[in-house]
Design an enzyme around this catalytic site. Structure first.
Site, PDB file in Angstrom:
ATOM      1  N   GLU A   1       0.804  -1.228   0.000  1.00 19.41           N
ATOM      2  CA  GLU A   1       0.000   0.000   0.000  1.00 19.41           C
ATOM      3  C   GLU A   1       0.838   1.280   0.000  1.00 19.41           C
ATOM      4  OE1 GLU A   1      -4.055  -1.424   2.171  1.00 19.41           O
ATOM      5  OE2 GLU A   1      -2.331  -1.225   3.485  1.00 19.41           O
TER       6      GLU A   1
HETATM    7  C1  ACM Z   1      -1.810  -5.489   4.060  1.00 14.99           C
HETATM    8  O1  ACM Z   1      -2.846  -6.040   4.472  1.00 14.99           O
HETATM    9  N1  ACM Z   1      -1.787  -4.196   3.787  1.00 14.99           N
HETATM   10  C2  ACM Z   1      -0.605  -6.252   3.855  1.00 14.99           C
END
Ligand code: ACM
Length: 540
Positions: free
Chosen positions: A346
């Protein structure tokens, strides 16, 4: 051997169906030794444990632990003695027996045998033989002895887990189990960043993981909401960056001594700690602690919400790599395990070009300090270093292109650890009524978390690239052990089984019966759990 295993699995499945009819994990047909009277005593059928053993040959008289039982360490190693002490620690309070530990050779009692010759059992496997005179656990390694002890525990009545004296009898069904894991990486992750969990809570979780032969504890040590490990060369990371958490509580961090205490406790349960510093995104706590780490030189405020994707280390600044080098050096020095997890998920506030540049610079730093890189699977969008592992956390609905990128990396030698969010994210709600957890990956009931095959999960990824599985537990909505347990149980044992047991044993209908038998064990241990209607729990 293969043929033998197949036959066993067919038999186990049939037997499991019979048990299912009885809607209980305990059978009343097990043989009992004569000195316990004429009525047959209930024994857990040999091999009716979680995770399912690779091979079971049930038969012959049961063994009874009595006030005369000794625990024999058939080896003078310190490790074997420690496993014996651990076993005694489980058995003594509930049986009320002395169970002295001795290294005098003998043919009776509970025998722990570390055998240099038993190479066929591998780094974690064991053999358990039970008959009227003794239970012998043989292994090539202390880890194997420890895993054998977990099987022995589950062969005994659930009341063995109690902390006060229980009536018994303490019978172990007769026969032989030969067992070793399918995968070497069988992990659980605890997010100690969104909410901080102190040493005692982490130890408690470690003990629960050990019961299911989990061998990796991944600690998510840094995120936007908190930095949880003391770093001497950058003290404000923990002191300031660790001073809050989701919702604005006081947060916290591990001193180096506390982190080492966790590492050592985990090692005593044969778990390896995999520390994660999430980079270049998920870094607000670090950015808030040191203005210099920000491209504009201005530190943002601490963050106590639950959004993701808004923070990034400054890829163009040299100080960023001084920071990473210091953090990785200090953390690697505290971590005897092989791996260091660098996050990489992310990174929505980092350009793709910057992301690739960052990963090209950071992975060699991890190697320089002797560790193997693990990253969330977005790492496959950069260039994973040789030997790196990508941890896949996608969903059924993840795009074919993204899955293909992971498969291509796997074909190129990148290892995979599978943590599909819509299967094994333990923070996903079970259903719409679950009071805790999140639902962005959908609801994940117990069957869904168990009923998939890690070896063939990513289309095009070679089965040989799969190193194992991991069940992450993110803590945006969780701050107590009771809450952690409610989300982990009963799903975690299923993930443990996918990691340990031969794929031929994977079968929901027989698994759910073995799982149901764990309920009374959790009751005895004081472990909170979700009483899923999918599982045929024994009547109270
Ligand atoms: C994640 O769940 N952002 C690895």
């Amino acid at each position: 051997m293969r043929q033998h295993q197949k036959q066993y699995h067919r038999a186990a499945r049939l037997f499991g169906s019979l048990l299912l009819v009885a809607a209980a994990g305990v059978s009343a047909v097990g043989a009992a030794p004569a000195h316990h009277g004429s009525a047959p005593q209930a024994t857990t059928p040999l091999g009716q444990v979680v995770p399912a053993p690779a091979s079971v040959e049930a038969g012959g008289p049961a063994y009874a632990i009595t006030s005369n039982t000794r625990i024999r360490v058939e080896d003078h190693s310190r490790d074997a003695r420690q496993v014996a002490a651990y076993l005694a620690g489980v058995l003594r309070p509930s049986t009320g027996y002395r169970l002295p530990i001795t290294d005098k050779h003998g043919h009776d009692g509970i025998r722990l045998e570390l055998s240099r010759g038993a190479k066929d059992l591998g780094a974690e496997g064991y053999r358990l033989r039970s008959d009227r005179g003794s239970v012998t656990i043989t292994a090539h390694s202390p880890a194997g002895l420890f895993h054998g002890v977990q099987t022995l525990r589950q062969q005994l009545p659930a009341a063995v887990e109690a902390s006060s004296r229980q009536p018994g009898p303490w019978l172990v069904a007769g026969g032989t189990i030969e067992d070793s894991p399918k995968y070497g990486y069988r992990g659980a992750m605890l997010d100690v960043s969104r909410h901080f969990f102190g040493v005692d809570k982490v130890k408690r979780y470690i003990d629960q993981l050990a019961l299911y032969k989990i061998n990796k504890l991944h600690l998510h040590l840094s995120d936007d909401q908190g930095w949880r490990i003391a770093i001497d060369s950058w003290p404000r990371l923990a002191e300031y960056g660790g001073s809050t958490q989701v919702g604005g509580g006081q947060g916290g961090y591990y001193t180096k001594a506390q982190y080492l205490e966790i590492v050592q406790y985990a090692a005593s349960r044969y778990l390896e700690v995999v520390p994660e510093i999430d980079m270049p995104g998920h870094t607000n706590a670090a950015l808030a602690s040191y203005p210099d780490l920000n491209c504009d030189g201005v530190a943002p405020p601490l963050y106590t919400g639950t959004s993701v994707g808004f923070s990034s280390l400054c890829v163009g600044k040299d100080v960023t790599y001084d920071f990473v080098d210091d953090v990785v050096r200090e953390l690697a020095a505290l971590t005897p395990g092989k791996y260091l997890h660098i996050g990489g998920d992310e990174a929505h506030s980092t350009s793709h070009e910057d992301y690739v540049t960052f990963m090209d610079k950071v992975q060699p730093i991890v190697a320089k300090y002797g560790k193997t890189v693990i990253g969330w699977h977005q790492l496959t969008g950069a260039t994973p270093s040789k030997g790196a592992i990508a941890q896949y956390w996608g969903l059924d609905g993840t795009s074919a292109a993204e899955k293909a990128q992971v498969a291509a990396a796997a074909q190129n030698g990148t290892g995979l650890v599978l943590s599909p969010a819509d299967r094994v994210y333990l923070d996903m709600k079970y259903n719409k009524d679950t009071p805790l957890g999140l639902a962005w990956a959908g609801y994940v009931e117990v069957q869904r978390s168990y009923d998939w095959n890690p070896g063939s999960y990513i289309p095009g990824a070679p089965g040989s690239s799969v190193q194992g599985v991991e069940a992450p537990l993110w803590s945006e909505t969780l701050s107590t052990s009771s809450q952690v347990e409610y989300m982990a149980f009963p799903r975690l044992p299923g993930v443990a089984e996918l990691g340990w047991s031969p794929p031929a044993t994977h079968d929901w209908d027989t698994y759910k019966v073995r799982l149901a038998a764990q309920g009374p064990r959790w009751d005895a241990l004081g472990v909170n759990y979700y009483k899923s209607a999918q599982v045929p729990w024994p009547a109270d």
